[in-house]
Design a protein around this motif. Structure first.
Motif, PDB file in Angstrom:
ATOM      1  N   UNK A 167      33.423  37.796  43.113  1.00 35.21           N
ATOM      2  CA  UNK A 167      33.059  37.085  44.337  1.00 35.21           C
ATOM      3  C   UNK A 167      34.019  35.923  44.571  1.00 35.21           C
ATOM      4  N   UNK A 168      34.481  35.787  45.817  1.00 33.03           N
ATOM      5  CA  UNK A 168      35.464  34.740  46.152  1.00 33.03           C
ATOM      6  C   UNK A 168      36.585  34.771  45.116  1.00 33.03           C
ATOM      7  N   UNK A 169      37.320  35.876  45.103  1.00 33.41           N
ATOM      8  CA  UNK A 169      38.256  36.172  44.019  1.00 33.41           C
ATOM      9  C   UNK A 169      39.359  35.137  43.863  1.00 33.41           C
ATOM     10  N   UNK A 170      39.659  34.378  44.916  1.00 36.45           N
ATOM     11  CA  UNK A 170      40.667  33.319  44.770  1.00 36.45           C
ATOM     12  C   UNK A 170      40.296  32.332  43.658  1.00 36.45           C
ATOM     13  N   UNK A 171      39.002  32.134  43.461  1.00 33.25           N
ATOM     14  CA  UNK A 171      38.549  31.163  42.459  1.00 33.25           C
ATOM     15  C   UNK A 171      38.989  31.570  41.053  1.00 33.25           C
ATOM     16  N   UNK A 172      38.973  32.856  40.767  1.00 26.42           N
ATOM     17  CA  UNK A 172      39.271  33.325  39.417  1.00 26.42           C
ATOM     18  C   UNK A 172      40.668  33.919  39.266  1.00 26.42           C
ATOM     19  N   UNK A 173      41.395  34.093  40.357  1.00 27.14           N
ATOM     20  CA  UNK A 173      42.680  34.794  40.281  1.00 27.14           C
ATOM     21  C   UNK A 173      43.673  34.155  39.307  1.00 27.14           C
ATOM     22  N   UNK A 174      43.709  32.834  39.135  1.00 24.14           N
ATOM     23  CA  UNK A 174      44.643  32.274  38.155  1.00 24.14           C
ATOM     24  C   UNK A 174      44.416  32.785  36.735  1.00 24.14           C
ATOM     25  N   UNK A 175      43.185  33.163  36.407  1.00 25.85           N
ATOM     26  CA  UNK A 175      42.906  33.698  35.077  1.00 25.85           C
ATOM     27  C   UNK A 175      43.263  35.180  34.976  1.00 25.85           C
ATOM     28  N   UNK A 176      43.359  35.859  36.121  1.00 26.58           N
ATOM     29  CA  UNK A 176      43.595  37.299  36.132  1.00 26.58           C
ATOM     30  C   UNK A 176      45.073  37.666  36.185  1.00 26.58           C
ATOM     31  N   UNK A 177      45.877  36.868  36.871  1.00 27.27           N
ATOM     32  CA  UNK A 177      47.296  37.196  37.036  1.00 27.27           C
ATOM     33  C   UNK A 177      48.006  37.389  35.696  1.00 27.27           C
ATOM     34  N   UNK A 178      47.815  36.508  34.705  1.00 29.80           N
ATOM     35  CA  UNK A 178      48.517  36.697  33.430  1.00 29.80           C
ATOM     36  C   UNK A 178      48.136  37.976  32.695  1.00 29.80           C
ATOM     37  N   UNK A 179      47.004  38.560  33.043  1.00 28.90           N
ATOM     38  CA  UNK A 179      46.553  39.783  32.372  1.00 28.90           C
ATOM     39  C   UNK A 179      47.127  41.040  33.010  1.00 28.90           C
ATOM     40  N   UNK A 180      47.839  40.883  34.130  1.00 32.93           N
ATOM     41  CA  UNK A 180      48.427  42.036  34.794  1.00 32.93           C
ATOM     42  C   UNK A 180      47.723  42.447  36.070  1.00 32.93           C
ATOM     43  N   UNK A 181      46.731  41.678  36.497  1.00 29.98           N
ATOM     44  CA  UNK A 181      46.054  41.971  37.762  1.00 29.98           C
ATOM     45  C   UNK A 181      46.993  41.576  38.906  1.00 29.98           C
ATOM     46  N   UNK A 182      47.356  42.561  39.730  1.00 25.52           N
ATOM     47  CA  UNK A 182      48.294  42.304  40.819  1.00 25.52           C
ATOM     48  C   UNK A 182      47.720  42.627  42.190  1.00 25.52           C
ATOM     49  N   UNK A 183      46.397  42.625  42.263  1.00 27.47           N
ATOM     50  CA  UNK A 183      45.728  42.832  43.549  1.00 27.47           C
ATOM     51  C   UNK A 183      44.358  42.169  43.487  1.00 27.47           C
ATOM     52  N   UNK A 184      43.862  41.754  44.651  1.00 27.57           N
ATOM     53  CA  UNK A 184      42.504  41.220  44.689  1.00 27.57           C
ATOM     54  C   UNK A 184      41.919  41.368  46.085  1.00 27.57           C
TER      55      UNK A 184
END
Length: 310
Positions: free
Chosen positions: A190-207
């Protein structure tokens, strides 16, 4: 037909279902809203999913939404549909998606039942094998896969991605490090911008960006700043826009959908601030708070040729 086995990257658009005064799908509004997302450069369209009140759509409405999305997009970006619920319904929707020419589908959780990993595997395998379309598993609620289950599923070439809506970082690290780029990784919190900084280093390249439905230039500004390491701009956008909107979203259950419609109405997009039960409309106080945030947003971060909120 040759199918590109690749999950979408970048910012994914999830159009809502605009309803008219009679409570039916407003087709003209839906077309305009999808075109708006395309014009703003979103890299994919996910139609008839959770933000479109998937649980309340009839089969006929579902078909209309899929048809309109595909005819509006015209192959410019990938179009994914939402499928899920009970297994018979899910299989029916995969066939509709295939017949209408979708690129793939996002598999939403099964109806009600908390299944064992074996049961979840069989549910997902049955759906994925039912067509040649690309499939993305939505990891959330009663459909949370452990590594051995996902490792068996990636034997199916149709499976191209996993969208995480759980937020279990330990599990995400385990999955991404074991499977790597065999799958595309999408942040569906939910409101993925809030958590995206934690996801980018793991290889998440879409939200999936809820706010892209009404302030997509902010979604783009945020994502580019995050990828470039512009911590100052990221912090500024958090403070002035993202966290204030997220605080409103958390006030009521169902605001993940109805707050999007309120934002769209505020900026002048044709949507009608109407939702179907059990979701409730945004309360007046919260609506006014969102309106105030958006007015300030366009003052601080003006958008070229912007004609609403003036």
């Amino acid at each position: 037909m040759y199918m590109i086995r690749k999950s979408p990257i970048g910012i994914a658009g999830f159009p809502v279902a605009p309803f008219n005064e009679q409570g039916n799908i407003d087709e003209k509004a839906l077309i305009k809203n999808i075109q708006f997302l395309l014009d703003e450069g979103l890299e994919s369209i996910f139609i008839a999913c959770g933000s479109a009140e998937f649980q309340s759509l009839s089969k006929e409405e579902y078909e209309v939404m899929v048809e309109l999305a595909i005819s509006t997009v015209k192959g410019k970006v990938p179009v994914y549909t939402g499928v899920g619920g009970n297994i018979k319904t899910a299989l029916e929707l995969t066939k509709i998606s295939e017949q209408k020419g979708a690129d793939g589908y996002l598999i939403l959780p099964p109806y009600l039942i908390e299944g064992e990993q074996e049961g979840l595997y069989n549910y997902l395998r049955t759906i994925i094998e039912s067509t040649s379309l690309n499939a993305i598993v939505y990891q959330r609620d009663n459909c949370v896969l452990q590594l051995p289950t996902l490792q068996k599923l990636i034997e199916l070439p149709q499976l191209v991605g996993l969208k995480d809506g759980v937020g279990n970082i330990d599990l995400n690290i385990e999955l991404t490090q074991a499977i790597g780029d065999r799958l595309g990784w999408l942040n569906g919190m939910p409101m993925a911008e809030v958590t995206m900084p934690a996801y980018v280093p793991l290889g998440f390249n879409s939200y999936s960006s809820a706010i892209s439905n009404y302030i997509p230039h902010i979604s783009r500004m945020f994502y580019e700043a995050l990828l470039k390491g512009d911590k100052e701009l990221v912090s500024e956008l958090y403070k002035n826009i993202i966290l204030p909107i997220n605080n409103i979203r958390k006030q009521r259950k169902g605001y993940a959908v109805s707050l999007i419609k309120a934002g769209m109405e505020i900026v002048g997009l044709p949507v009608g601030n109407t939702v179907r039960p059990p979701i409730v409309p945004v309360e007046k106080e919260h609506y006014q708070q969102l309106e105030s945030i958006l007015k300030e947003t366009f003052k601080r971060y003006p958008k070229p040729n912007h004609k609403v909120l003036t």
